[in-house]
Design an enzyme around this catalytic site. Sequence first.
Site, PDB file in Angstrom:
ATOM      1  N   CYS A  86       0.852  -1.190   0.000  1.00 43.18           N
ATOM      2  CA  CYS A  86       0.000   0.000   0.000  1.00 43.18           C
ATOM      3  C   CYS A  86       0.887   1.240   0.000  1.00 43.18           C
ATOM      4  O   CYS A  86       1.855   1.308   0.767  1.00 43.18           O
ATOM      5  CB  CYS A  86      -0.901  -0.020   1.238  1.00 43.18           C
ATOM      6  SG  CYS A  86      -2.033   1.374   1.346  1.00 43.18           S
ATOM      7  N   HIS A 128      -8.890  -3.752  -2.816  1.00 48.43           N
ATOM      8  CA  HIS A 128      -7.963  -3.047  -1.919  1.00 48.43           C
ATOM      9  C   HIS A 128      -8.353  -1.566  -1.823  1.00 48.43           C
ATOM     10  O   HIS A 128      -8.451  -1.012  -0.721  1.00 48.43           O
ATOM     11  CB  HIS A 128      -6.535  -3.210  -2.445  1.00 48.43           C
ATOM     12  CG  HIS A 128      -5.504  -2.493  -1.646  1.00 48.43           C
ATOM     13  ND1 HIS A 128      -4.591  -3.156  -0.861  1.00 48.43           N
ATOM     14  CD2 HIS A 128      -5.222  -1.165  -1.511  1.00 48.43           C
ATOM     15  CE1 HIS A 128      -3.797  -2.264  -0.274  1.00 48.43           C
ATOM     16  NE2 HIS A 128      -4.160  -1.048  -0.658  1.00 48.43           N
ATOM     17  N   GLU A 129      -8.578  -0.937  -2.971  1.00 43.71           N
ATOM     18  CA  GLU A 129      -8.928   0.488  -2.977  1.00 43.71           C
ATOM     19  C   GLU A 129     -10.322   0.711  -2.395  1.00 43.71           C
ATOM     20  O   GLU A 129     -10.544   1.685  -1.667  1.00 43.71           O
ATOM     21  CB  GLU A 129      -8.812   1.074  -4.388  1.00 43.71           C
ATOM     22  CG  GLU A 129      -7.441   0.948  -5.019  1.00 43.71           C
ATOM     23  CD  GLU A 129      -6.291   1.432  -4.149  1.00 43.71           C
ATOM     24  OE1 GLU A 129      -6.487   2.343  -3.311  1.00 43.71           O
ATOM     25  OE2 GLU A 129      -5.178   0.895  -4.288  1.00 43.71           O
ATOM     26  N   HIS A 132     -10.264   1.004   1.285  1.00 46.65           N
ATOM     27  CA  HIS A 132      -9.854   2.326   1.772  1.00 46.65           C
ATOM     28  C   HIS A 132     -11.064   3.237   1.968  1.00 46.65           C
ATOM     29  O   HIS A 132     -11.088   4.051   2.893  1.00 46.65           O
ATOM     30  CB  HIS A 132      -8.883   3.001   0.795  1.00 46.65           C
ATOM     31  CG  HIS A 132      -7.462   2.600   0.966  1.00 46.65           C
ATOM     32  ND1 HIS A 132      -6.732   2.863   2.103  1.00 46.65           N
ATOM     33  CD2 HIS A 132      -6.612   1.967   0.115  1.00 46.65           C
ATOM     34  CE1 HIS A 132      -5.500   2.410   1.956  1.00 46.65           C
ATOM     35  NE2 HIS A 132      -5.401   1.856   0.753  1.00 46.65           N
TER      36      HIS A 132
END
Length: 162
Positions: A86, A128-129, A132
């Site tokens: 990351c 993954h994004e 966030h």
Amino acid sequence: MELKFLGEPCLTTVSEPVSEVDEQLRAFISGMFRVMRGAGGVGLAAPQVGRTVRVFVVDVEHHVRAFINPQITAASEEQSSYEEGCLSIPHIYERVLRPRRVSVQYLDENGKRCAVDADGILARVIQHEYDHLDGILFLDRIDEKRRDDALRRYAALRGTIR
């Protein structure tokens, strides 16, 4: 526009939906692409540059796009494990188990409703994004022992004591 790093509150805050797709948002997205590419990344979410809005960008396997107000509408039962890193937690990599495929609905930079069925690395980067945007870091997806070890390594790299 600067990257934010582990410990910044914006990285653990649930992001708000974008209310309007306009020139200001498009300029912000262009800046996100610049920051992501400058740091050698393949994805970047708005919280990583300090704005808690539901936007992320990806540039992986010829898929270059912005996702505004994305929603994961389906995820495969089949999962895969892959080493993730990351930009907000530099030099730390851990294997993370995630669904192999996802379907996502989102708005593009023109406010057009779009959908994508992604698999492999694109599916992983999207997930993954997307995490966030919900204040979730990839380290939250691994077991406690590995997470604690990763946090110790990160603290040593950052020259801080945790």
